[in-house]
Design a protein around this motif. Structure first.
Motif, PDB file in Angstrom:
ATOM      1  N   UNK A   8      10.545 -12.395 -33.453  1.00 57.78           N
ATOM      2  CA  UNK A   8      10.453 -11.394 -33.438  1.00 57.78           C
ATOM      3  C   UNK A   8      10.914 -10.069 -33.402  1.00 57.78           C
ATOM      4  N   UNK A   9       9.296 -10.104 -33.012  1.00 64.53           N
ATOM      5  CA  UNK A   9       8.818  -8.240 -32.707  1.00 64.53           C
ATOM      6  C   UNK A   9       9.331  -8.000 -31.146  1.00 64.53           C
ATOM      7  N   UNK A  10       9.105  -9.770 -30.474  1.00 63.87           N
ATOM      8  CA  UNK A  10       9.114  -9.213 -28.848  1.00 63.87           C
ATOM      9  C   UNK A  10      10.676  -9.076 -28.823  1.00 63.87           C
ATOM     10  N   UNK A  16      16.941  -7.570 -27.643  1.00 60.25           N
ATOM     11  CA  UNK A  16      17.182  -8.475 -27.613  1.00 60.25           C
ATOM     12  C   UNK A  16      17.270  -9.556 -28.433  1.00 60.25           C
ATOM     13  N   UNK A  17      18.022 -10.757 -28.648  1.00 56.63           N
ATOM     14  CA  UNK A  17      18.362 -11.330 -30.090  1.00 56.63           C
ATOM     15  C   UNK A  17      17.318 -12.382 -29.714  1.00 56.63           C
ATOM     16  N   UNK A  18      16.654 -12.860 -30.761  1.00 58.01           N
ATOM     17  CA  UNK A  18      15.269 -13.468 -30.908  1.00 58.01           C
ATOM     18  C   UNK A  18      15.380 -14.929 -30.313  1.00 58.01           C
ATOM     19  N   UNK A  19      16.549 -15.674 -30.217  1.00 57.46           N
ATOM     20  CA  UNK A  19      16.666 -16.790 -29.639  1.00 57.46           C
ATOM     21  C   UNK A  19      16.680 -16.769 -27.907  1.00 57.46           C
ATOM     22  N   UNK A  20      17.261 -15.263 -27.953  1.00 56.22           N
ATOM     23  CA  UNK A  20      17.115 -14.649 -26.358  1.00 56.22           C
ATOM     24  C   UNK A  20      15.807 -15.452 -26.088  1.00 56.22           C
ATOM     25  N   UNK A  22      13.487 -16.555 -27.659  1.00 51.35           N
ATOM     26  CA  UNK A  22      13.070 -18.472 -27.802  1.00 51.35           C
ATOM     27  C   UNK A  22      13.391 -18.962 -26.151  1.00 51.35           C
ATOM     28  N   UNK A  23      14.588 -18.601 -25.953  1.00 47.72           N
ATOM     29  CA  UNK A  23      14.353 -19.562 -24.680  1.00 47.72           C
ATOM     30  C   UNK A  23      14.636 -18.828 -23.250  1.00 47.72           C
ATOM     31  N   UNK A  24      14.445 -17.912 -23.244  1.00 46.87           N
ATOM     32  CA  UNK A  24      13.489 -17.094 -21.826  1.00 46.87           C
ATOM     33  C   UNK A  24      12.017 -17.583 -21.901  1.00 46.87           C
ATOM     34  N   UNK A  25      11.671 -17.765 -23.129  1.00 47.82           N
ATOM     35  CA  UNK A  25      10.355 -18.740 -22.789  1.00 47.82           C
ATOM     36  C   UNK A  25      10.278 -19.698 -22.342  1.00 47.82           C
ATOM     37  N   UNK A  26      11.199 -20.410 -22.293  1.00 45.18           N
ATOM     38  CA  UNK A  26      11.639 -21.797 -21.954  1.00 45.18           C
ATOM     39  C   UNK A  26      12.094 -22.106 -20.785  1.00 45.18           C
ATOM     40  N   UNK A  27      12.694 -20.814 -20.106  1.00 41.22           N
ATOM     41  CA  UNK A  27      12.578 -20.723 -19.278  1.00 41.22           C
ATOM     42  C   UNK A  27      14.261 -21.165 -19.125  1.00 41.22           C
TER      43      UNK A  27
END
Lengths: 350, 350
Positions: A8-10, A16-20, A22-27
């Motif tokens: 959330x903080x990031x 950007x949105x939380x899901x973005x 989340x997804x970015x972090x897992x490539x």
DNA sequence: ATGAAAGCGCTAACAG
DNA sequence: CTGTTAGCGCTTTCAT
């Protein structure tokens, strides 16, 4: 209380949105390389690390396994834990330890505490008191809730689950056979009360070995020790007294098989005090290959139990079951794995 | 995969809202006695039990503490775990065990694995390799994230956290004083390399005792064993050889102080083989009161480390810190608790 | 006395 | 390529 970095903080700070995030972090291929890089850089900067608990809740699995043992101040159990830990870690699992301290109620409490979602499955060796009571309700309940469970060493047939044991009977037989082959003609056994499964089975092996050699068992030579709190305090005095009496009443005893290393070491001590020369006057074999065996005087010949193998095998079986459950695979019938024992010859036998 | 009963299910079947169920289950005065009864009855029927993980997520605390030790096949650590477990359980905490196996990277991995929300705090004894490297980054990081941490036994001053130790120096001094008072005139020490804090401190105590009695230390009598993997395999041969040489080169050595019980037991074994009579020709005192000490021949006089007390004290300190953090209380300065040692006299001294 | 809603931190199906 | 939404199981504030 300071809080850890969250998605959330990031998201907020990067706008950007939380899901973005989340997804970015897992490539995820859904996300542009550009954002991926930005997110990752920022995440690193803030030292972001995902919250295990949230993941557990989401995935409905904790990636941790619970091991419940009767006593941790005990070389064998310690070896088993080591084996469990080794295998479990290699599969990304953590290990949570519960001690029943040989007590029924502690066992129940520990199991309930952990069964409430803290763990994905259990590895257990039954408390002595539970064996006495023969009340296995908490086991069957656990099984009913479909929490995988594997028992080791102190197992009972009535509980339908995977098991890892040592061939106690055969191990004992080997020990006694060896004693006989090395010239022992009158062999005593230091064992536990019958409700302890391993004690019972090892006694059985002793009797079988005798029978196979045409030797009649003698009641006096079968010493069943009530080992309540044995490892706790100086209740060894009782054992010492019994061994002394044995040796006094049956001066021709020239072999002793003990169902654990402590009994064996105590027996050697008493015998030495009484002037016996080991292994010349008296040969001794124990069960379980621990610290004591290696460093006793003389060093103790013993049946190795391979605790670490038992542990990793148990972990393997358990993790299989967990996978089976999580992936809704068809259920394999329960299996019992028997780890083979072997005799380690040292100074207490010829 | 079958799922456990949840509030949601109860709510649906009882045709009330989730929050009503939640409140009813905790006897909230907001709810009518009637519903409370209905809900509870039904919950019992379906064997409802709250999900720990969800609670952890909600409350931001797990009620579990992580203990990381270098080796579990080691009586002392085992005692400590027991102490931790005992105290922790009494406070409703679970204990999750990580083994560093004396390796730096294992220690790091274990800590990271657990620091991600799985535990509320750590109890740690440092891995040997970490002490060698003097790389404590993972400790300071943990502390930075405000995860409470208490170290025991193998501690280092640079890490600002609560600690539980034994007065190693004083314990060693007592041991050596005793040896001297009982007539030993030439005393050797079996210790570890200096990077192991406890070894270093015990060596210091040895030197001080000598000084206080006006005895000049002799380099040859100070044997620093490189104990890599000591408990693992038969690397004891090295130790045996060194003790043998010591006794050969200095035939007038009549006292040995060993910084752990294994060293002591091995020394006794070698000495006995060489014809020494213990305690008449040679007196021996060890450190740590474990199984080996109690059952060696002769039984070993030793400095007791009170592992179980250390464990429960560590757990107490940790849980205090956790409370402090959770309740945002002012931070107490870190403390170091010193558990007092004492000499247990047995057969290896006069 | 009861319920709706938000939130703990994260994922993933679905929409745009 | 990015965002909205719902949901994992539970608690709790705030309506009603």
């Amino acid at each position: 209380m300071k809080k850890r970095t969250t998605l959330k903080q990031l998201a907020r700070e990067l706008d950007v949105s939380i899901s973005t995030v989340s997804k970015a972090l897992k490539n995820s291929p859904e996300i542009s390389q550009d954002t991926i890089d930005r997110v990752k850089a920022f995440a690193k900067l803030l030292n972001y690390r995902p919250n295990n608990i949230a993941l557990s809740l989401k995935n409905r699995k904790t990636k941790t396994i619970g091991i419940i043992i009767p006593d941790i101040v005990h070389h064998f159990f310690t070896k088993v834990i080591k084996g469990v830990e080794k295998y479990a870690n290699s599969k990304g699992y953590n290990v949570i330890v519960g001690l029943s301290n040989e007590s029924f109620s502690n066992e129940v409490i520990n199991m309930e505490m952990l069964a409430n979602g803290s763990i994905d499955g259990f590895i257990i060796s039954m408390a002595r008191e539970t064996m006495q009571r023969q009340d296995y309700q908490h086991y069957t309940e656990t099984l009913n809730e479909e929490i995988p469970l594997v028992m080791f060493d102190r197992v009972v047939a009535e509980i339908p689950c995977d098991k890892v044991i040592v061939d106690d009977t055969k191990g004992a037989e080997i020990a006694v056979n060896t004693l006989i082959n090395k010239g022992a003609t009158k062999i005593a056994i230091l064992t536990t009360k019958d409700y302890v499964s391993v004690g019972r089975l090892r006694t059985k092996g002793y009797l079988e070995a005798l029978k196979n050699h045409g030797i009649n068992p003698i009641r006096d030579l079968i010493i069943k020790i009530d080992d309540e709190l044995l490892y706790e305090e100086d209740h060894l005095d009782v054992l010492e007294k019994q061994v002394r009496e044995l040796l006094l009443n049956h001066t021709d005893v020239n072999g002793i098989f003990a169902v654990n290393e402590l009994y064996a070491v105590v027996a050697m001590k008493v015998a030495k005090e009484m002037g016996y020369e080991i292994p010349n006057d008296l040969q001794v074999i124990g069960f379980t290959d621990g610290m004591l065996s290696k460093h006793a005087t003389p060093t103790l010949s013993t049946i190795s139990q391979h605790g670490e193998s038992m542990g990793s095998k148990a972990a393997e079986l358990l993790i299989q079951r967990i996978d089976e459950r999580v992936n809704d695979l068809p259920k394999e019938p329960t299996k019992t794995v028997v780890i083979s024992t072997n005799l380690i010859q040292r100074g207490s036998t010829k």
